[in-house]
Enzyme design. Sequence first.
Site, PDB file in Angstrom:
ATOM      1  N   HIS A 165       0.826  -1.226   0.000  1.00 55.65           N
ATOM      2  CA  HIS A 165       0.000   0.000   0.000  1.00 55.65           C
ATOM      3  C   HIS A 165       0.857   1.272   0.000  1.00 55.65           C
ATOM      4  O   HIS A 165       0.485   2.286   0.604  1.00 55.65           O
ATOM      5  CB  HIS A 165      -0.957   0.027   1.189  1.00 55.65           C
ATOM      6  N   ASN A 206     -10.226  -2.959   2.350  1.00 53.41           N
ATOM      7  CA  ASN A 206      -9.903  -2.994   0.916  1.00 53.41           C
ATOM      8  C   ASN A 206     -11.175  -2.813   0.103  1.00 53.41           C
ATOM      9  O   ASN A 206     -12.279  -2.869   0.651  1.00 53.41           O
ATOM     10  CB  ASN A 206      -9.281  -4.346   0.539  1.00 53.41           C
ATOM     11  N   HIS A 211      -4.173   1.036  11.909  1.00 54.73           N
ATOM     12  CA  HIS A 211      -3.972  -0.225  12.640  1.00 54.73           C
ATOM     13  C   HIS A 211      -5.342  -0.851  12.927  1.00 54.73           C
ATOM     14  O   HIS A 211      -6.154  -0.216  13.602  1.00 54.73           O
ATOM     15  CB  HIS A 211      -3.248   0.076  13.952  1.00 54.73           C
TER      16      HIS A 211
END
Length: 676
Positions: free
Chosen positions: A76, A149, A340
């Site tokens: 990413h 995603n 996170h």
Amino acid sequence: MSEKRNVNENSKNEQLEQFRVDDRDQKLTTNQGLKVSEDEFSLKAGERGPTLMEDFHFREKMTHFDHERIPERIVHARGYAAHGEFEVYESMKPYTKAKFLQEPGAKTPVFVRFSTVAGSRGSAETVRDARGFATKFYTEEGNYDLVGNNIPVFFIQDAIKFPDLVHALKPEPHNEMPQAASAHDTFWDFVANNQESAHMVMWAMSDRAIPRSFRMMEGFGVHTFRFVNDEGKAHFVKFHWKPVLGTHSLVWDEAQKISGKDPDFHRRDLYEAIENGDFPEYELGVQLISQEDEFKFDFDVLDPTKLWPEEEVPVKIVGKMTLNRNVDNVFAETEQVAFHPGHVVPGIDFTNDPLLQGRLFSYTDTQLIRLGGPNFHELPINRPVCPFHNNQRDGYGRQTINKGPVSYHNNSIAANTPSPASEAEGGYTHYQEKIEGRKVRSRSDSFKDHFSQATMFWNSMSAPEKEHIIGAFSFELGKVKNKSVQQQVVDMFANVNAELAATVAKAIGANAPTAKDSGVTKSSPALSQENTKKMPATRKIGVIIGEGFDAEAAVIINELKAAGTQPELISNQLGVLTGADGTKLEPQHTFLTADSVLFDAIYAVGGQSEDPSFDKAASYFINEAYSHFKTIGATHEGTKWVGNIKNSPGVVVEKEAKDFASQFVEAITAHRHWKR
Ligand code: HDE
């Protein structure tokens, strides 16, 4: 920072304000604040002599420059972000005690970073890949990160395989090729030898992997998480982002060409939309399964290679996110943001999905190397909007100045503070799931069906979408050099669908596979982009226009704008064009600086020019847009370029131009015209 900070009144934007600096109209200084009198010449012993060590300004400037790069994200790396807010429609109180989801109308500041997975930080954006969709909610109970995603499943079922997957996907180590692409031997070797990837590979070969815009793609939390309400009752939950503009894609030939014509295509689209006030919007949805129903489905709810068909488990819409502000500085905000999946708030908890469990380790670990130490939470973009207090101290880049001698717990000197909060006071408590088992390195049998949902995905596709998937496999495997790998992959995908595998085998010269497909006949209409929302809003129209254009065209262009589309003028040169009646228009692009792949539709107006190079360039634009199934419109002199296609679907031709704008806009709304 004030303890009484109210999140809604003092948004993240205001918090960031204290860190923003406007250097305009200021005097140049060193980092120590010393005014600099000369910034072009280093200090020398004589005009033609050596530079002196004493030159502190040169040393500071050069040292800072030498250290300006930090490691890019291992995955990413190529991303773009924006600020916004999330507003609740419906209280989630029955399911979760998360404060930011309690009150209809409650607003929470957010920061969203979109990304490709495989490519380096400077790679092209329209490559075939999954897209990251990571959202940080700055809630009054701390930051909550939904790190998702645009594809609802993943390649692997256990985090321990992630380094293998990424090594296989990234450029091959002996020659560092190809960049930002899965069309190479090691990726497909991994796929064939790790068959749990089948379902995600189907998505990666579909149109989902080449989105038209970050504004037009769905987002998924992928894993099953837990919602826990204030009575301690839990539900399994999957998160969805649904773009208000619908889910739309490019076609492969177009995506490849855009990679060259505008490698920044997706960030430019997002940046410009926000600057224009066309704020991207996404609705947040949740799928809920009660704890009691954990085993009622033909998939394991803990398996991240499985989705929950929306027809079986409906998506409940919870609220809407609006992205309304571009960053001021890409490095300080987009590059330094640290997401996170373990950044949760009370009421949101984890499950034992073995992929999620491993992510809970990886994301802090990666920030330590990327952001240079344990204080990355103090960077302005990462700071919660609520106060934070603990006994952590020191480390690289520490900014907080903690007062007093106490940095341990338990203590008496500071009356045992900072003290843990009870659940009633907002302390996070983990869901007390009952666990029994032996310590084993193995995987549950319930994770072993790799093909049923891959077949369901195939069954759910429309005919053009299936064609695109076949084309994508044929392209990717056509680039694979190793014959054995090619054969293994077509043999593998025969388990998904025999016709798919046989067609691809033929295209790449492999043997026809013999395996039988999974026999699954189920489909899920929600998976097909044919069934998405379609609208003309923000669609870009390339208007081909020349000197002496018909005045009516200017009226039509205004009608197109009024319908929410974005016409941009293209001609053979920049500068003012004068219409037949003296109307003046100024093109933004020339045939050199623009290309049909950068527009959703082409409107040919033409002009009085007899220049054959104008005709050639215009015809090229129109033919290319036509081959990408885009809407083509022509009026006045422009009609001469569409003679041979004028009766095709999605081609709107009006010599008289009556009603043209509304017909043209309606055709654009369809997105693409596959029946050509
Ligand atoms: Fe990530 N992933 N990931 N991932 N991921 C990272 O964290 C990792 C996975 C996702 O815009 C890294 O800060 C492991 C699934 C996004 O900053 C790293 C596993 C999903 C982003 C990492 C996964 C994601 C990352 C690299 C398997 C969708 C970009 C830099 C267990 C639900 C966030 C960083 C941003 C980034 C590890 C799998 C999404 C190395 C070990 C599944 C959107 O920590």
